[in-house]
Design an enzyme around this catalytic site. Sequence first.
Site, short mmCIF file in Angstrom:
data_model
loop_
_atom_site.label_atom_id
_atom_site.label_comp_id
_atom_site.label_asym_id
_atom_site.label_seq_id
_atom_site.Cartn_x
_atom_site.Cartn_y
_atom_site.Cartn_z
N SER A 5 -13.34 -26.05 -25.03
CA SER A 5 -12.93 -25.18 -23.92
C SER A 5 -13.51 -25.59 -22.56
CB SER A 5 -13.31 -23.71 -24.17
OG SER A 5 -12.82 -23.30 -25.41
N TYR A 60 -3.41 -15.83 -32.40
CA TYR A 60 -4.85 -15.59 -32.31
C TYR A 60 -5.63 -16.88 -32.60
CZ TYR A 60 -4.13 -10.52 -32.31
OH TYR A 60 -3.75 -9.26 -31.99
N LYS A 97 -29.14 -29.07 -16.66
CA LYS A 97 -29.67 -29.93 -17.71
C LYS A 97 -28.67 -31.02 -18.09
CE LYS A 97 -33.71 -28.23 -18.38
NZ LYS A 97 -34.83 -29.12 -18.02
N THR A 131 -25.28 -33.93 -22.13
CA THR A 131 -24.32 -34.97 -21.73
C THR A 131 -24.78 -36.33 -22.24
OG1 THR A 131 -23.58 -33.75 -19.81
CG2 THR A 131 -23.32 -36.14 -19.72
N CYS A 141 12.85 -12.53 -25.26
CA CYS A 141 13.09 -12.82 -26.68
C CYS A 141 13.01 -11.52 -27.49
CB CYS A 141 12.17 -13.92 -27.16
SG CYS A 141 12.92 -14.81 -28.55
N LEU A 142 11.91 -11.29 -28.23
CA LEU A 142 11.82 -10.02 -28.95
C LEU A 142 11.96 -8.84 -27.98
CD1 LEU A 142 11.32 -8.52 -31.63
CD2 LEU A 142 8.88 -8.57 -31.10
N ARG A 150 14.76 -16.68 -34.64
CA ARG A 150 15.68 -16.76 -35.77
C ARG A 150 16.79 -15.73 -35.68
NH1 ARG A 150 12.99 -19.96 -39.39
NH2 ARG A 150 10.74 -19.72 -39.24
N HIS A 177 13.34 -18.22 -23.63
CA HIS A 177 11.98 -18.12 -23.07
C HIS A 177 11.94 -18.78 -21.70
CE1 HIS A 177 9.71 -16.75 -26.66
NE2 HIS A 177 10.73 -17.29 -27.30
N GLU A 210 9.77 -18.53 -19.49
CA GLU A 210 8.39 -18.86 -19.08
C GLU A 210 8.04 -20.33 -19.30
OE1 GLU A 210 9.26 -17.03 -21.67
OE2 GLU A 210 7.87 -17.19 -23.37
N1 GLN Z 1 11.09 -12.40 -33.94
C1 GLN Z 1 12.26 -12.62 -33.14
C2 GLN Z 1 13.16 -13.69 -33.73
O1 GLN Z 1 12.73 -14.52 -34.50
C3 GLN Z 1 11.89 -12.94 -31.70
C4 GLN Z 1 11.15 -14.23 -31.55
C5 GLN Z 1 10.47 -14.37 -30.22
O2 GLN Z 1 10.19 -13.39 -29.52
N2 GLN Z 1 10.14 -15.59 -29.85
O3 GLN Z 1 14.32 -13.74 -33.42
#
Ligand code: GLN
Length: 537
Positions: A18, A58, A191, A195, A385-386, A466, A511, A513
Amino acid sequence: MRKTPTKYIFVTGGVTSSLGKGIISASLGKLLTARGYSVTIQKLDPYINVDPGTMNPYEHGECYVTDDGAETDLDLGHYERFLNHSTSQANNVTTGRIYQTVIQKERRGDYLGKTVQIIPHITDEIKRRIQLLGETKEFDFVITEIGGTVGDIEALPYIEAVRQLKWELEKNALFIHLTLIPFLAAAGELKTKPTQHSVKTLLESGIQPDILVCRTEHPLNIDIKKKIARFCNVEIDAVIESMDASTIYEVPLLMQKEGLDKVVLRKLGLKDNGEVKLEQWCNFLERLQNPEKEITIGLVGKYVELQDAYKSIIESIIHAGTENACKVKINWIHAEEINNTNVTKKLVGLSGIIVAPGFGNRGMEGKIAAIKHVRENNIPFFGICLGMQLAVIEFARNVLGHTDASSTEMNAQTSTPVINLMDKQKEVTDKGGTMRLGTYDCLLTKDSNAYNSYKTINIKERHRHRFEFNNNYKNELEKAGMIATGINPENNLVEIVEIPSHAWFVGVQFHPEYKSTVVNPHPLFCGFIEACINNKK
Ligand code: GLN
């Protein structure tokens, strides 16, 4: 096309993880592109997973998706945001992928009866993958970041492979080692010993770093730099101070001040013509650091304890806020903590909300409660997405009155599957790399919020899912006021839904982003932030 050979820069890390190898690599890439060079950055990840697509956020933060549908490490997002250049599958290599290739070759009999070993077979495959990007002749520089910390058992084959490469590439390869210079408060001192030890570990593997980038909370004075240089066999100007920055977007300028790009050019035998074009970058930084207004938006998700899980969304918000001369504060809202009773209190004072991507049941009802609230109260909403799928479910339940409406992901028995599994997904059994991934075309409806943001009809966006909008419910939803404003022209799948009677209500199946960069802030994020600013007024 280039005539000079591609230069390879290997970035390793020591002392701790990190330290920000990804940002240093991206910053160096930025400085070199600002000098007119073409640069690509690659990440080698020592874990056994074939890609991070199967990992829980996570574990490893966000899974970043490239145009060609590779599920990759989140550092590739930094590379794209800094360099404004698309990466691909070739830019992220894992131990799992290396072994998979070698074992497939072994099964095919390609090794002609030889014993298959880490050296040379695994190391050769690593070297091949590093050089693939150089062989395209597209790049003056390939920067390869090696994940993990030197001394890790998992990283050994990578270190050995780049040691061999340095030997083969001679003057066309360079090593940068990133380390930590801790400050001992009790002694009041920086320190250098960790390194020194970390460079010794590299030396044991046969690698002498050419440049040390030293992460520190306090400036390194000349004496400390001299000491590091002396103990680690590097020149004094190759000891680069890397102070904590207020934003990652400042790091290229800090590295420029320290002369990182100059040392790199000199060590690789390239001329420094002094021309570094960073005006656009500096303008961005100037606007980022001097906003004219401020808003707070909510980000509703289920991994909010670990913000790396939403890295690209956070950076897209920063880009879009800067474009709108606005500081955007994010209020992190845990989806599992919202319900219909507390939703007004939870979302009070927010100028808009984003409902994040995700998988599975957990937090679903909280996200739906948040969507209902912002839909009914005309608060800007951006579902990704979701987040888009749940906006459709919410509308079907609370406007159309299909109280059982759901996605077959969450409830396989629902009587109203407004979101269901794509036909192509029905036979899929493997989890890794089998979603609908990568770039697809989308056609926008004129005068929609989406069109007003993109200002064009044809767009391309990246996918990772999916499940899909179920076209059997399209007419019913549209009659009640939820309109499909973005459609995949090849297969008619709904990519965007909007509620035209609402201030700004947009849900996208893709997506956005993944495509926002400093130079090109994403149009939809910009449109959303603008709507939030107007809402605050
Ligand atoms: N779980 C949902 C799907 O598979 C949305 C996936 C997501 O948000 N990337 O379609």
